[in-house]
Design an enzyme around this catalytic site. Structure first.
Site, PDB file in Angstrom:
ATOM      1  N   GLY A 104      33.155  13.882  -6.686  1.00 38.77           N
ATOM      2  CA  GLY A 104      32.867  12.424  -6.516  1.00 38.77           C
ATOM      3  C   GLY A 104      33.590  11.694  -6.476  1.00 38.77           C
TER       4      GLY A 104
ATOM      5  N   HIS B 271      -5.554   2.856   2.694  1.00 42.76           N
ATOM      6  CA  HIS B 271      -6.215   0.777   2.599  1.00 42.76           C
ATOM      7  C   HIS B 271      -7.400   1.487   1.231  1.00 42.76           C
ATOM      8  CE1 HIS B 271      -7.389  -2.828   3.834  1.00 42.76           C
ATOM      9  NE2 HIS B 271      -8.892  -1.961   2.545  1.00 42.76           N
TER      10      HIS B 271
END
Length: 467
Positions: free
Chosen positions: A145, A446
């Site tokens: 990391g 919708h």
């Protein structure tokens, strides 16, 4: 006698722990070494997860104070910062324990300690109590990391001058917070403390915030954050920051180098980026060198110049993103197992988890112009979206970029509520080389925020309906 493994991963962050689980699933005898004492890396312990927990909690606190327009009268809202921090810690603890459970389930051997090379196939593991043991690996994956990038002349004490780690554990709300750096982390943490009552000033050396993002997004983002109370000093460099009893004294200089300005803060957050974490790995013992930015050079199969030694995530080229590291971890292990792992770097999304969220994937319009690529652009504002109207979340827009000849989607940029989720439809489309028309001709429920994506796609290859 030393234990032997098919794959040993040094680092238990998003890239490392995912690689370990995948390797075990592919029937490779696997070990993972992590010195932090808890799995998940920076992301889970002091990065992505705790910051998102605070972003969510601080958003709820702010939202509770502005519900009158919905017909909800709330009075006496108070901040319990101690409880908010305790919740954050609980979320982190539960997730880290969950990864340990996954290691047990998949029979990954977990070493708590610091791993370093003695040879290219031998790793020394030193535990917190100083005990050492050597393990043997047919293949090694470096997944250690990154760490906080320091800023010249400024000392981070994690009390008054803090990194993102310190900003996650403040015990009181600072009256004045100065954030050095207008990128993802700085804006997220600045938003948290602004919502909780801080006067936040963001100082950025570039002439815009999130400078790597699409310029349209950057401009809109700044306007929205300014309405929320954040202040910005762009094209400005912090030349010094000294912690005193009365606070932190900062000296600012324009990027042009002419003139000076003084600023006072209770807390200063240094957030100017991250650097690969490769120190103490014993790379010199195996003849492995890093580049000018401290990254480990790799080939397309994640292999380094040393046989059977691989590297992924923040220690190699590319964006420092947890999900990018995860994809690399899986692909790397598949290649080690003789399969055909790959990562499509053009379809890796990036998200800023402020409110509203900002999400992007692929090319920016600025990059396409610079490369001389002919393209079409479609934009659609959430102000015209029915669900955004009902929710009261009308800030922002969706922007899609597609090749002018083929209509293949080259990039997409969203600023608005749930942008981090909405972008995934386009990420999937780009993975399968979709055209903007493909998105436009896909039925969207919708009313939904995703209809803004559909309308932006319609605008890209022809015309939107609802605008």
């Amino acid at each position: 006698m030393s234990q032997e493994f098919d794959v040993v991963i040094i680092g238990g962050g998003p890239g490392g722990y995912v690689a370990a689980i995948k390797a075990a699933q592919l029937n490779l005898k696997t070990a993972c070494i992590e010195e932090r004492g808890s799995l998940g890396g920076t992301c889970l312990n002091v990065g992505c997860i705790p910051s998102k927990a605070l972003l969510q909690s601080s958003h709820k606190y702010e939202e509770a104070q502005h519900l009158q327009e919905h017909g909800v009268d709330v009075s006496g809202v108070k901040l319990n910062l101690k409880q908010m921090m305790e919740r954050k810690t609980t979320v982190v603890d539960n997730l880290t324990k969950g990864i340990e459970g996954l290691f047990t389930k998949n029979k990954v051997t977990y070493f708590k300690g610091h791993g370093s090379f003695t040879t290219q196939n031998k790793i020394n593991v030193t535990s917190a109590d100083g005990k050492s043991e050597e393990i043997i690996a047919k293949n090694v994956i470096i997944a250690t990391g990154s760490d906080v990038m320091p800023l010249s002349g400024i000392t981070i004490d994690e009390k008054q001058i803090v990194s993102s780690t310190g900003a996650l554990t403040l015990t009181k709300v600072p009256a004045k917070l100065v954030v050095i750096g207008g990128g993802y982390i700085g804006l997220e943490m600045g938003s948290v403390w602004s919502r909780l009552g801080s006067e936040v000033t963001v100082v950025e050396y570039a002439d815009r915030i999130v400078p790597a993002m699409d310029s349209d997004i950057s401009k809109e983002f700044k306007k929205i954050l300014e309405k929320q109370g954040l202040k910005f000093k762009l094209g400005t460099k912090v030349t010094s920051a000294k912690a005193e009893k009365s606070g932190v004294d900062l000296v600012l200089t324009p990027a042009s180098g002419e003139g000076q300005e003084k600023l006072k803060a209770d807390i200063v957050l240094v957030s100017v980026g991250r650097k690969p974490n490769t120190s103490g790995l014993g790379l010199d013992k195996i003849g492995l060198t890093t580049d000018e930015r401290g990254r480990i050079p790799i080939n397309d199969d994640f292999s380094t110049s040393i046989k059977n030694v691989y590297a992924i995530g923040d220690v190699v080229r590319g964006a420092m993103l947890a999900h990018k590291a995860e994809e690399e971890g899986i692909a790397c292990v598949e290649i080690i197992a003789g399969q055909h792992g790959h990562v499509n770097y053009d379809a890796i999304p990036g998200v800023v988890y402020t409110y509203p969220e900002v999400a992007a994937v692929g090319k920016t319009e600025d990059e396409l112009k610079k490369a001389g690529v002919e393209y079409n652009v479609g934009k659609y504002p959430f102000l015209a979206n029915s669900r955004a109207r009902t929710n009261g979340d009308t800030n922002g827009f969706v922007k899609i970029l597609a090749d002018k000849k083929t209509d293949q989607i080259l990039g997409a940029h969203i600023i608005g509520a749930n942008a981090g989720e909405l972008i995934q439809e386009i990420v999937l489309g780009m993975e399968f080389k979709a055209a903007s028309e493909d998105i436009a001709r896909t039925s969207h429920a919708h009313p939904g925020l995703s209809e803004a994506v559909k309308e932006a796609a319609l605008a890209t290859f022809f015309k939107p309906i609802n605008m």
